[in-house]
Design a protein around this motif. Structure first.
Motif, PDB file in Angstrom:
ATOM      1  N   ILE A 264       4.581 -49.705   0.241  1.00 13.15           N
ATOM      2  CA  ILE A 264       4.779 -49.161   1.589  1.00 13.15           C
ATOM      3  C   ILE A 264       6.022 -48.612   1.937  1.00 13.15           C
ATOM      4  N   THR A 265       7.149 -49.341   1.723  1.00 14.49           N
ATOM      5  CA  THR A 265       8.363 -48.554   2.116  1.00 14.49           C
ATOM      6  C   THR A 265       9.236 -48.243   0.828  1.00 14.49           C
ATOM      7  N   ALA A 266       8.887 -48.817  -0.116  1.00 14.42           N
ATOM      8  CA  ALA A 266       9.298 -48.406  -1.562  1.00 14.42           C
ATOM      9  C   ALA A 266       8.315 -48.140  -2.468  1.00 14.42           C
ATOM     10  N   ASP A 267       8.479 -47.072  -3.010  1.00 16.26           N
ATOM     11  CA  ASP A 267       7.253 -46.761  -4.093  1.00 16.26           C
ATOM     12  C   ASP A 267       7.847 -46.448  -5.521  1.00 16.26           C
ATOM     13  N   ASN A 268       6.991 -46.749  -6.233  1.00 20.79           N
ATOM     14  CA  ASN A 268       7.136 -46.406  -7.965  1.00 20.79           C
ATOM     15  C   ASN A 268       7.215 -44.811  -7.933  1.00 20.79           C
ATOM     16  N   PRO A 269       8.100 -44.294  -8.523  1.00 20.28           N
ATOM     17  CA  PRO A 269       8.558 -42.798  -8.760  1.00 20.28           C
ATOM     18  C   PRO A 269       7.007 -42.173  -8.976  1.00 20.28           C
ATOM     19  N   TRP A 270       6.327 -42.572 -10.127  1.00 16.67           N
ATOM     20  CA  TRP A 270       5.190 -41.805 -10.227  1.00 16.67           C
ATOM     21  C   TRP A 270       3.948 -41.824  -9.541  1.00 16.67           C
ATOM     22  N   SER A 271       4.031 -42.699  -8.560  1.00 22.03           N
ATOM     23  CA  SER A 271       3.303 -42.828  -7.421  1.00 22.03           C
ATOM     24  C   SER A 271       3.673 -41.670  -6.284  1.00 22.03           C
ATOM     25  N   ALA A 272       5.036 -41.798  -6.111  1.00 21.57           N
ATOM     26  CA  ALA A 272       5.543 -41.151  -5.050  1.00 21.57           C
ATOM     27  C   ALA A 272       5.579 -39.474  -5.484  1.00 21.57           C
ATOM     28  N   PHE A 273       5.436 -39.325  -6.846  1.00 18.50           N
ATOM     29  CA  PHE A 273       5.289 -37.923  -7.361  1.00 18.50           C
ATOM     30  C   PHE A 273       3.913 -37.412  -6.926  1.00 18.50           C
ATOM     31  N   GLN A 274       2.926 -38.150  -7.361  1.00 19.32           N
ATOM     32  CA  GLN A 274       1.531 -37.766  -7.406  1.00 19.32           C
ATOM     33  C   GLN A 274       1.055 -37.633  -5.801  1.00 19.32           C
ATOM     34  N   TRP A 275       1.772 -38.742  -5.107  1.00 21.22           N
ATOM     35  CA  TRP A 275       1.239 -38.470  -3.379  1.00 21.22           C
ATOM     36  C   TRP A 275       2.141 -37.259  -2.978  1.00 21.22           C
ATOM     37  N   SER A 276       3.325 -36.811  -3.407  1.00 21.52           N
ATOM     38  CA  SER A 276       3.755 -35.798  -2.769  1.00 21.52           C
ATOM     39  C   SER A 276       3.217 -34.620  -3.398  1.00 21.52           C
ATOM     40  N   ARG A 277       2.740 -34.532  -4.596  1.00 22.41           N
ATOM     41  CA  ARG A 277       2.434 -33.104  -5.278  1.00 22.41           C
ATOM     42  C   ARG A 277       1.049 -33.076  -5.764  1.00 22.41           C
ATOM     43  N   SER A 278       0.239 -34.145  -6.395  1.00 20.64           N
ATOM     44  CA  SER A 278      -0.820 -34.218  -6.958  1.00 20.64           C
ATOM     45  C   SER A 278      -0.809 -33.032  -8.039  1.00 20.64           C
ATOM     46  N   TYR A 279      -0.052 -33.304  -8.956  1.00 21.14           N
ATOM     47  CA  TYR A 279       0.194 -32.283  -9.903  1.00 21.14           C
ATOM     48  C   TYR A 279      -0.461 -32.827 -11.299  1.00 21.14           C
ATOM     49  N   VAL A 280      -0.927 -34.149 -11.291  1.00 26.35           N
ATOM     50  CA  VAL A 280      -1.325 -34.538 -12.668  1.00 26.35           C
ATOM     51  C   VAL A 280      -2.642 -34.943 -12.515  1.00 26.35           C
ATOM     52  N   ALA A 281      -3.492 -35.045 -13.784  1.00 29.08           N
ATOM     53  CA  ALA A 281      -4.959 -35.100 -13.688  1.00 29.08           C
ATOM     54  C   ALA A 281      -5.057 -35.963 -15.150  1.00 29.08           C
ATOM     55  N   SER A 282      -6.336 -36.415 -15.202  1.00 27.81           N
ATOM     56  CA  SER A 282      -6.410 -37.559 -16.453  1.00 27.81           C
ATOM     57  C   SER A 282      -6.561 -36.433 -17.512  1.00 27.81           C
ATOM     58  N   SER A 283      -6.230 -36.777 -18.727  1.00 28.67           N
ATOM     59  CA  SER A 283      -6.026 -36.037 -20.006  1.00 28.67           C
ATOM     60  C   SER A 283      -7.508 -36.394 -20.915  1.00 28.67           C
ATOM     61  N   LYS A 284      -7.898 -35.342 -21.426  1.00 28.26           N
ATOM     62  CA  LYS A 284      -9.221 -35.608 -22.228  1.00 28.26           C
ATOM     63  C   LYS A 284      -8.515 -36.105 -23.757  1.00 28.26           C
ATOM     64  N   THR A 285      -7.215 -35.675 -24.128  1.00 23.13           N
ATOM     65  CA  THR A 285      -6.796 -36.099 -25.314  1.00 23.13           C
ATOM     66  C   THR A 285      -6.553 -37.763 -25.224  1.00 23.13           C
ATOM     67  N   VAL A 286      -6.163 -38.214 -24.053  1.00 25.58           N
ATOM     68  CA  VAL A 286      -5.925 -39.692 -23.861  1.00 25.58           C
ATOM     69  C   VAL A 286      -7.550 -40.413 -23.813  1.00 25.58           C
ATOM     70  N   TYR A 287      -8.186 -39.683 -22.984  1.00 23.09           N
ATOM     71  CA  TYR A 287      -9.676 -40.336 -22.766  1.00 23.09           C
ATOM     72  C   TYR A 287     -10.199 -40.451 -23.956  1.00 23.09           C
ATOM     73  N   ASP A 288     -10.187 -39.427 -25.014  1.00 19.86           N
ATOM     74  CA  ASP A 288     -11.184 -39.522 -26.185  1.00 19.86           C
ATOM     75  C   ASP A 288     -10.754 -40.722 -27.039  1.00 19.86           C
ATOM     76  N   MET A 289      -9.459 -40.909 -27.125  1.00 17.02           N
ATOM     77  CA  MET A 289      -8.987 -42.147 -27.690  1.00 17.02           C
ATOM     78  C   MET A 289      -9.244 -43.415 -27.088  1.00 17.02           C
ATOM     79  N   LEU A 290      -9.423 -43.305 -25.959  1.00 19.53           N
ATOM     80  CA  LEU A 290      -9.752 -44.611 -25.206  1.00 19.53           C
ATOM     81  C   LEU A 290     -11.207 -45.049 -25.373  1.00 19.53           C
TER      82      LEU A 290
END
Lengths: 483, 1053
Positions: A264-290
């Motif tokens: 709420i008042t203190a966020d993990n940097p990755w969340s803060a990054f995504q909430w600020s920019r929305s610059y990353v998406a789920s990768s097929k490379t990882v998903y295929d392995m999963l």
């Protein structure tokens, strides 16, 4: 009035306002900020830890390397589209990691001053071996990350302020040798602290709450991590790394985390990054392995949609920010920063055991189970038998260890994923098959083998400028560890 | 002795006058022009000490009846002529001379009034009627285009927008380059309370010259060179703007009331025209209703879109085709019929409304029984062209000069100002990007900006990392509110000394205060963006208290016929107390009540700061035969804001003026009516803001984060301190500016043509700045002395009275300024420093370049300058380079004014040649495919002209035209534009009505900033980011400049 009276009057009026240096000193007092020696080290150690996580372990390195290692896909038609398409404007520019460069050295300055205040017995800080040990551990962690990212960096002449404005570059091999000395000194100080039952930091220690035994284990775990980094250049590295890792395990090493966030008042940097920019998406490379292993993490990784995107696809990169699916944990601002996980320690043990021809199943399964447990049960709140899944993966092999380690690293240990990838390459091995077609363009390599120096160094330190050149060295000059 | 004789004669004449006018009588006479002997029609003749008077008739004759016996004099006034006081006599024949011929008196440093001809340096003054005060609220626009050597850079046309005023180039790389303002003898702060820093987020913040109402100004004198300003010491290295406010003059024996009001409408000066052919999306995705770009299919083809078209089978047409229409997800979200027929909207025109500016002032001046006073009240109100932006300012001013006795006089001056401003953000926080990039087929105004019933759920054509501008205007705001008072009181004592007939001595003690409180509030409501989904508010501000005491002794003497001497001694104490605060609240408990009390978490703090400067100064001026003038000054300052033992500095100046036309050789010719050579040398310094090294509480923000994800205390209550990232050099010393200046003033043909030329060379050494360092030293900056700068400037002005007659005149003023401001060197190993901008591009000071320059990525080129292409597309360099100087090659101003009888017309034109700015909006709109220039690149393929970087051969790879255009406008070099322009800044037509009853009425109409010829496409070059040294050079979604049209009325009685 007489002439002389005018003179007297004039002289008296003209002398008005004259005041002493002491008066001027008191006028110039800084009322907003405390002087250097007024701050006790326990108040400094909190941010020393936070900085090690927020800007060193996680933060910009982690964001970019996640894209490079295909643990996410860059999108949003901006910096991460360029990063995804392996544009040298993004990767080779000294501005890209300038913030990280400055912040980490700034954090190291804080760490250095903590050590100096304790060792120099500045009143109020005398004999605080617990905090001294923490500072030494963090020193090794931060410098370890800096040299892993940039290779030869200012070290022996760094952190001297105005006394040396142009520190020289030290060889990575020398820096590595010194880091182990710091970790050993830290271990010795933690021993002293444990004996004396020191609790100087208390809640200011935002990693382990002043548990010196936990810190001692973390120092061993880091020794194991950094010794293992040397496996391509030092035959004894595997043996040493294993013994340090086992020592850490015996001391009960638990996740070296910063769990100070409430979302709420203190966020993990990755969340803060995504909430600020929305610059990353789920990768097929990882998903295929999963999907290949029916991994329970597939749900959280694609927000239960099953959608994931290929790496290096311009259409994906140019998509508008926020249009694509991304890993579910990014919406959990409360998630901790992982400086080093217990899972990583198990994978280190497993790798060393396998390389020594030993059975590594227990360590491998423990590593996988810990990673799955945290993501699926902890964050996604889904029922899942993590241990059963781990055991279902069967006997350990280097291929499986590196695959599972890669999946554990995808949350925020992307730096270690990049280190492992380069180390395996240097050893002539390849376990993770990167898919991004843009890694080679017109027959030219566009997969950096190191990260460029920070802009502040390139433009104001001739030693760094000479090493940086036009930035294209990041594609050609491999660092000592991974030659 | 001579003086005594003179007073004796005047006493005798006075007695004669009394004898001649004992009973009420009638006074008659005529008024003629000294130039041509023609009668002057409509001149006002007023009996001094009464309100009896008359106007001259068609033959220039006047008759005043019932003149009391005590009356001695009449004053005669007429536009363009020097007001004259004449002793009453039978059948008076009065001749009037044009104002041009009077000897000019200027106010120099420390309020010393001097004949302009006695100055050894350039000085330029503007009188009230030369200022452009109508339809504007700011000082900067009142003087723009009027001065040489002064660079005025407006940030935009928004209400309360800041402006940078820099005299003869910069002296500090990253510090204050704004001149010192002295108002009625008191230094007054005009720098902004809050710097916009790197100026990439938030709204512009007004500079504090906004507190000065241009309508209150009687005259402005600009002390450009350091010799002119050296007496002001350490604060004056940037020059001084001496402002005298309106005061009662001896001729206003009855209260003179002036009421003036004007009103103007504003429009955006150059409106961006979005291309109207192609729809949202890109070549990879086709039509994409969430894309930021408009590289999609033709708008007319949307009904055929495979995903959203109504003519084809897809998810949306499952229940039936919608011929000729397409599906809009946003319309669906808004509860409208999602099916819409392709249509084109003027989103930019829809958003920018009409602005309104209104100024009203009431001013009374009076002189009665040795007391001169002037009181005024005024209001300025402005509605911006962006919805919700505005400014409202009230000023009240009082000024009294009271001559108590022959020896003692006293007085005071006070100005109160209250201003409220609401502004709009630029760059990363901007809303302009959304307005400009809105696809032509998207009805930004018509489609509701939020989901029905839920104002926190915005609807926008692109990702909600950005805010819908209409939603922004309804919910968010950037507020500024300042209350200020500044003024001083003085006491003068000129004792009747008996040291000789030609000597006088005067003591003057003046104490004043400048105090203001500024409150700022930046509000982002719940639902602003994805990262600010719960909203936040920042309340910050400062309280300033500046005490100033000035004591001077002035001694004048004349020795024989040839020598005059003036000696000035004095001291000055300036003490400033500042309190600043900043409170941040995040996560509103509920929407619709955006106050700090309604937030889930609050952090903040406040601090105090003090600064004191004590100065001792002296000046000696000697004049020989009224033609050779030598002035020597010295000042020693002690400042608190420097390290111990480095607090005292001495600044000398010497200047020499020679009116060579006093030589006998010039007496017998009519061509050169006045000629003077002048030269000066001075040294002044600037202090830094030095502290003992300290710790601070850091926070985590900036970079990719659009908010502050972590700040202390942490949720657990833990706080922390770390070393501050700037380290202070304990041997810091003041920076030094040496200035050499030489120039000439020549008037030709009976002063009808006046020319002034000045060359000035400034050498600035030991610059104080925060030297950026390799972060690996443990700090990011060292506050120290380093670097050199030098400035060569040429200033030339010519003013010609082309036509001059009783009924008409025509005057042309042309001014030319060329300032070359070079950064010679920075600190060792430092090649450039950042003044503002993003990670890339930036505005920087770079060694070997003029100050400042644009710094960013350029295209990779081969030795012959051809583009190096990679896979057929242009590539950027890995690192940043100098992309061009910002400051222009030269700037010219043209002032053309004329009058025919009662109608007068004046116009001000500006021509700026050369100079560059980074125009992020142009570049991004090209990248987005939003500009009209991009139209030919939306379809088809091409082979880019260039060299293949891999093969070294001419390129043969075919690429999509869109890919080329985007790759090209992705590199900063493509966003650097020449800022050359030619502008009509002001055109005013005034009609002076014949006197009605007791009222003098003039009406006027004006147009501002209406004609622009600029090299840069699409936008007005005078709109940019920031209120600091980078202002004027860095643009990215800034609030636009405006043009205005209006009229007004002035009534005097």
């Amino acid at each position: 009035m007489k002439f002389s009276r005018y003179i007297l009057f004039s002289a008296a009026m003209l002398a008005l306002g004259a005041c002493s240096e002491d008066t001027m000193d008191s006028i110039n007092k800084n009322e907003g900020n405390p002087p250097v020696d007024a701050v006790p080290v326990r108040l400094q150690i909190s941010d020393a830890i936070m900085g090690s996580g927020f800007t060193a372990s996680s933060g910009d390195y982690s964001f970019y390397l996640s894209c490079l290692m295909e643990q996410t896909v860059g999108t949003g038609n901006n910096q991460f589209a360029k990063a995804e398409l392996r544009n040298p404007m993004e990767w080779a520019a000294s501005t890209t990691f300038n913030n990280a460069w400055n912040s980490i050295y700034g954090n190291l300055m804080n760490i250095k001053q903590i050590m100096e205040k304790i060792e120099g017995e500045v009143p109020g800080n005398v004999g605080q071996y617990d905090i001294l040990g923490m500072a030494q551990t963090l020193w090794a962690l931060n410098y370890g990350i800096l040299t892993d990212m940039h290779g030869d960096i200012p070290y022996s002449e760094a952190l001297q302020g105005q006394a040396n404005m142009h520190p020289k570059l030290d060889a990575q091999a020398d820096i590595y040798a010194d880091l182990f000395k710091y970790l050993d000194a830290a271990i010795a100080n933690f021993d002293k602290a444990i004996d004396a039952k020191l609790k100087n930091a208390g809640a200011q220690d935002i990693a382990y709450g002043n548990n010196c035994k936990a810190w001692k284990a973390a120092a061993y775990a880091l020794k194991a991590r950094y010794r293992l980094h040397m496996s391509a250049v030092d035959d004894k590295a595997i043996d040493d790394a294993l013994s340090y890792a086992v020592e850490a395990e015996n001391l009960g090493f638990s996740d070296f985390n910063i769990a100070s966030f409430d979302g709420i008042t203190a966020d993990n940097p990755w969340s803060a990054f995504q909430w600020s920019r929305s610059y990353v998406a789920s990768s097929k490379t990882v998903y295929d392995m999963l999907v290949a292993n029916d991994d329970p993490r597939a749900g959280i990784y694609t927000y239960d949609t099953g959608e994931a995107y290929p790496s290096g696809d311009a259409a994906i990169a140019y998509e508008s920010a926020g249009a694509l699916v991304y890993p579910g944990w990014l919406d959990m601002g409360v998630q901790p920063i992982h400086l080093m996980t217990a899972s990583e320690l198990q994978f280190i043990i497993a790798e060393c055991q396998l390389r020594k021809g030993q059975n590594a199943d227990a360590a491998f399964h423990a590593g996988v189970a810990a990673a799955v447990e945290e993501l699926v049960v902890g964050f996604w709140e889904e029922d899942c038998d993590a241990e059963a899944f781990a055991e279902g993966l069967g006997a350990a092999s280097l291929q499986k260890v590196f695959e599972q380690k890669y999946l554990q690293q995808m949350v925020d240990n992307n730096i270690e994923a990049y280190n492992d990838y380069r180390r395996c390459q240097a050893m002539g091995e390849e376990y993770i098959k990167l898919q991004n077609p843009m890694n080679v363009q017109s027959g030219v390599n566009r997969f950096p083998c190191r990260m460029p120096y920070g802009n502040s160094a390139v433009i104001s330190n001739p030693n760094v400028k000479a090493a940086y050149g036009d930035g294209s060295y990041i594609y050609t000059e491999k660092m000592w560890l991974y030659k | 002795m001579e003086k005594r004789l003179l007073s004796l004669i005047s006493m005798l004449m006075l007695l004669c006058g009394i004898a001649a006018a004992q009973a009420p009588s009638t006074v008659r006479g005529s008024v003629t022009s000294a130039d041509d002997g023609e009668p002057i029609v409509g001149a006002s003749v007023l009996v001094v000490g009464t309100n009896i008077g008359a106007n001259t008739d068609i033959d220039g004759r006047f008759v005043i009846t019932n003149v009391p016996s005590s009356a001695q004099y009449v004053t005669v006034a007429y536009v363009g002529m020097a007001t004259k006081e004449v002793k009453i006599a039978p059948n008076m024949e009065i001749t009037m001379k044009p104002t041009l011929e009077l000897g000019e008196v200027v106010v120099t440093a420390m309020g010393i009034k001097r004949d302009k001809k006695a100055l050894g340096y350039a000085s330029q003054d503007l009188k009230a009627d030369e200022l452009i005060t109508d339809g504007t609220t700011s000082m900067a626009s009142a003087i723009q285009g009027k001065l040489t050597g002064v660079d005025i850079r407006q940030s935009s046309g928004a209400p309360g927008a800041s402006a940078q005023i820099v005299i003869r180039g910069a002296r500090s790389f990253d510090g204050n380059n704004q001149p010192l303002y002295v108002i009625d003898g008191m230094p007054v702060t005009t720098t902004p309370d809050v710097s916009t820093g790197y100026s990439v987020t938030g709204a512009n913040i007004a500079d504090r010259s906004i507190d000065i109402n241009p309508d209150d100004i009687e005259s402005i004198n600009v002390l450009k060179g350091q010799a002119a300003s050296a007496l002001y010491g350490i604060r004056a290295s940037n020059g001084v703007i001496v402002i005298t406010t309106k005061r009662g003059s001896a001729s206003s024996m009855k209260p003179q009331v002036t009421v003036s009001t004007n009103i103007a409408a504003q429009r955006v000066s150059r409106k961006f025209e979005h291309q109207t052919e192609y729809a949202q999306g890109n070549g990879y995705l086709g039509y994409s209703p969430t894309s930021s770009m408009t590289w999609g299919p033709k708008i007319s083809e949307l009904p055929n879109d495979p995903v959203y078209g109504g003519n084809v089978q897809n998810d949306y047409t499952a229940s039936g085709l919608h011929q000729g229409q397409y599906y809009s997800p946003q319309r669906a979200q808004a509860g409208l019929d999602p099916w819409t027929t392709p249509q084109v909207y003027d989103n930019v025109g829809d958003f920018f409304g009409s602005g309104l500016t209104e100024n009203t002032s009431l001013n009374i001046t009076h002189s009665v029984g040795g007391v001169n006073y002037s009181v005024s009240v005024s209001n300025s109100y402005q509605d911006g062209i962006i919805p919700s932006t505005m400014m409202n300012r009230w000023n009240a001013r009082g000024l009294v000069d009271w001559r108590l006795s022959k020896e003692w006089s006293t007085g005071f001056s006070g100005i109160y100002s209250s201003s409220k401003i609401k502004s709009a953000p630029g760059a990363n926080s901007g809303i302009m990007n959304v307005v400009y990039s809105a696809p032509a087929e998207y009805d930004l105004k018509g489609i509701p900006n939020h989901v029905p019933g839920d104002p926190t759920q915005q609807i926008l054509f692109r990702s909600l990392s950005f805010t819908n501008p209409y939603w922004w205007a309804e919910h968010n705001s950037y507020n500024q509110h300042t209350n200020r008072f500044f003024g001083n009181a003085y006491l003068e004592f000129a004792p009747n000394i008996n040291w000789g007939d030609n000597m006088s001595l005067k003591f003057r003690e003046q104490a004043g205060i400048d105090m203001w409180t500024s409150d700022y509030s930046d509000i982002n409501e719940v639902g602003t963006t994805t990262s600010l989904k719960n909203g936040d508010i920042e309340n910050y501000g400062s309280e300033h208290n500046v005490f100033n005491n000035l004591f001077t002794i002035n001694f004048d003497a004349q020795f024989g016929d040839d020598w005059n001497l003036n000696v000035l001694l004095g001291n000055e104490i300036n003490h400033e107390n500042v309190r600043v605060w900043d409170y941040y609240g995040s996560n509103f408990n509920f929407p619709g009540f955006p106050t700090i009390g309604n937030t889930a978490s609050i952090s903040g703090g406040e601090s105090k700061d003090q600064e004191r400067t004590v100065g001792f100064f002296g000046s000696v001026m000697a004049a020989w035969k009224n033609q050779l003038f030598l002035t020597v000054t010295g000042r020693n300052d002690y400042v608190s804001s420097m390290p111990r033992n480095n607090r005292s500095f001495f600044y000398p100046s010497v200047s020499l003026g020679w009116e060579f036309t006093q030589l006998p050789a010039f007496h017998s010719q009519n061509v050169i009516s006045y000629g003077k050579l002048r030269t000066s040398f001075a040294q002044v310094g600037q202090a830094g803001r030095w502290y003992q090294n300290y710790y601070w509480t850091p926070s985590y923000g900036g970079g990719f984060y659009t908010y502050t994800p972590v700040s202390y205390p942490l949720p657990s209550g833990v706080s922390s301190y770390v070393p501050y990232y700037v380290v202070y050099d304990k041997n810091l010393k003041p920076q030094n500016t040496s200035n050499f200046e030489i120039g000439a003033d020549i008037n030709l043909w009976n002063n009808r043509i006046k020319m002034e030329y000045t060359y000035s060379y400034q050498n600035i050494t030991d610059q104080i700045f925060t030297v950026p360092t390799d972060g690996s030293i443990g700090y990011q900056y060292v506050m120290t002395n380093a670097g050199k700068m030098r400035t060569n400037s040429h200033e030339f002005s010519i003013n010609a009275a082309i036509l001059q007659a009783r009924d008409y005149d025509l005057n042309l003023g042309v001014n030319f300024t060329r300032v070359v401001n070079e950064v010679v060197e920075l600190a060792p190993g430092v090649e450039s420093i950042m003044l503002g901008g993003f990670v890339e591009p930036q505005i920087r000071a770079q060694a070997g370049c003029t100050y400042p320059n644009i710094y960013g990525l350029k295209f990779q080129r081969d030795d012959q300058g051809r583009l190096l292409l990679f896979e057929g597309l242009p590539q950027a360099t890995g690192d940043s380079y100098d992309l061009g100087n910002c400051s222009p090659d030269f700037v010219m101003g043209f002032n053309l004014s004329g009058r025919y009888k009662r109608v007068s017309l004046s116009s001000t034109w500006s021509w700026q040649n050369g100079g560059h700015m980074y125009h992020g909006t142009n570049m991004t709109m090209n990248y987005f495919g939003a500009t009209k220039e991009s139209i030919p690149f939306h379809e088809g393929t091409m082979v880019v002209d260039g060299i293949d970087a891999v093969t070294g051969e001419p390129n043969t790879i075919e690429v999509a035209r869109e890919d080329y255009y985007r790759a090209y406008y992705d590199v900063t070099e493509s966003g650097v534009y020449d800022t050359s322009f030619f502008k009509l800044r002001d055109l005013t037509v005034t009609y002076q009505l014949p006197r009605i009853w007791k009222l003098d009425i003039s009406v006027y109409g004006f147009a501002r900033n209406v004609l622009i010829w600029a090299k840069m496409p699409n936008f007005d070059p005078e709109s940019s980011q920031g209120n600091g040294n980078m202002g004027g050079y860095f643009e990215r979604f800034s609030v636009p400049a405006t043009s205005s049209y209006g009229g007004g009325l002035t009534v005097k009685f």
